[in-house]
Design an enzyme around this catalytic site. Structure first.
Site, mmCIF file in Angstrom:
data_model
loop_
_atom_site.group_PDB
_atom_site.id
_atom_site.type_symbol
_atom_site.label_atom_id
_atom_site.label_comp_id
_atom_site.label_asym_id
_atom_site.label_seq_id
_atom_site.Cartn_x
_atom_site.Cartn_y
_atom_site.Cartn_z
ATOM 1 N N ASP A 251 0.435 -1.151 0.186
ATOM 2 C CA ASP A 251 0.676 0.251 0.120
ATOM 3 C C ASP A 251 0.655 1.615 0.235
ATOM 4 O OD1 ASP A 251 -1.954 1.991 0.088
ATOM 5 O OD2 ASP A 251 -2.644 1.326 1.921
ATOM 6 N N ASP B 76 -3.492 2.357 -6.046
ATOM 7 C CA ASP B 76 -1.915 2.673 -4.343
ATOM 8 C C ASP B 76 -2.101 1.256 -4.303
ATOM 9 O OD1 ASP B 76 -4.420 3.384 -3.717
ATOM 10 O OD2 ASP B 76 -3.612 4.588 -2.265
ATOM 11 N N GLU B 77 -2.281 0.590 -4.473
ATOM 12 C CA GLU B 77 -2.740 -0.901 -3.580
ATOM 13 C C GLU B 77 -2.974 -2.210 -4.510
ATOM 14 O OE1 GLU B 77 -5.355 -1.646 -0.087
ATOM 15 O OE2 GLU B 77 -6.516 -0.093 -1.555
#
Length: 315
Positions: free
Chosen positions: A17, A111-112
């Site tokens: 993350d 983003d993860e």
């Protein structure tokens, strides 16, 4: 988390993350923002915070918070308009790094992502070593962005672990440590437990994940089928595989208005452009929709939805 040496893991699942991703990208491109509290979002009274850097978070600024409230909490807040194309560009770089370490990568957002690194982990001295390698490669590939990594034998625990020592964290939860790691955490950390479900669980006298893990089947049956699911998660049991992304299940378009409207004609006038935008996206993706849903949010932030199944697909 460090531990004694343990036997080979059946699965090695990574959750990675990026730290305050949108804000971090803005600081990467404009280092003068680094010492300032910043939030990504619009400036209108209706705007919300997309994300905030860690300086702004010290003032209580959080994602999804109305921007007006964020500015009250932090009068010095610097508001930076989002640049989604730039974030997508960096995301592609990050995901390419993840694919070096796993044959199966499951992005959850820009983003993860989850990674199943069970096969690749045999090439490393320990899960910590592969986690450190991922972090170092992301830092180098992005010229300075940091990622927090959690590693365990299930998706559920790996995701919690990635948030455990943010920012720039690396948390390893070995299989024999899972129940002890989970036990003191609040029930809100369990997947599927929102504010309303939390109230129902707490009404049974269960305050922590450990309480749920030790609860009687008779008590948990009061929650219906959800009770069994929560107990399994609380005991660290989660067999769900890391799965590559499939085709999107929905296509949407939404708009936050600058001012309130209430007249039916004014609301109806927005439906045409919304339908046009959704239809265009469907055609570009060569997709057909089998149903339509309309969503309205009131001034009290209540969400009203109406939906209908279509007799045949349309774009």
């Amino acid at each position: 988390m460090t531990s004694r040496e343990d036997p080979p893991w059946e699965r090695v699942i990574v959750h990675a993350d990026m730290d305050a991703f949108f804000a971090a990208v803005e600081i990467l491109d404009d280092p003068s923002l680094a010492p300032l509290p910043i939030a990504i979002g619009g400036r209108s009274p209706r705007s919300v915070v997309a994300t905030a850097n860690y300086i702004a978070r010290r003032y209580g600024v959080r994602s999804a918070m109305p921007m007006a409230l964020a500015r009250k909490k932090c009068p010095e807040l610097v508001i930076v308009p989002p640049r989604m194309q730039r974030y997508r560009e960096i995301s592609q770089t990050v995901m390419a790094v993840f694919r070096r370490y796993a044959t199966i990568v499951q992005p959850l957002s820009l983003d993860e992502a989850f990674m199943d690194v069970t096969e690749q982990a045999t090439c490393y001295a320990s899960p910590e070593a592969i986690g450190r390698a991922i972090k170092d490669d992301v830092l180098e590939a992005t010229s300075g962005l940091r990622v927090s990594v959690g590693i365990s034998n299930t998706k559920f625990v790996a995701k919690i672990a990635s948030d455990f020592q943010k920012p720039d964290g690396l948390t390893i939860v070995h299989p024999f440590m899972v129940t002890a790691f989970l036990a003191p955490l609040p029930i809100s950390a369990l997947w599927g437990v929102g504010p309303k479900t939390a109230q129902r669980v707490e009404a049974l006298g269960l305050k922590s994940i450990g309480d749920v893990a030790r609860a009687s089947d008779q008590d948990l049956r009061k929650l219906g089928r959800l009770g069994d699911q929560l107990k399994r998660l609380a005991q660290g049991i989660d067999h769900r595989p890391v799965t590559p992304p499939g085709p999107p299940k929905s296509v949407g378009w939404e708009r936050t208005l600058e001012g309130n409207i209430s007249a039916t004609d004014d609301i109806a006038a927005l439906l045409g452009p919304a339908a046009d935008a959704v239809a265009g996206r469907l055609r570009r993706r060569s997709m057909l929709a089998e149903g339509v849903r309309v969503k309205l949010k009131t001034t009290d932030f209540d969400v009203l939805t109406r939906q209908s199944v279509l007799s045949s697909g349309t774009n």
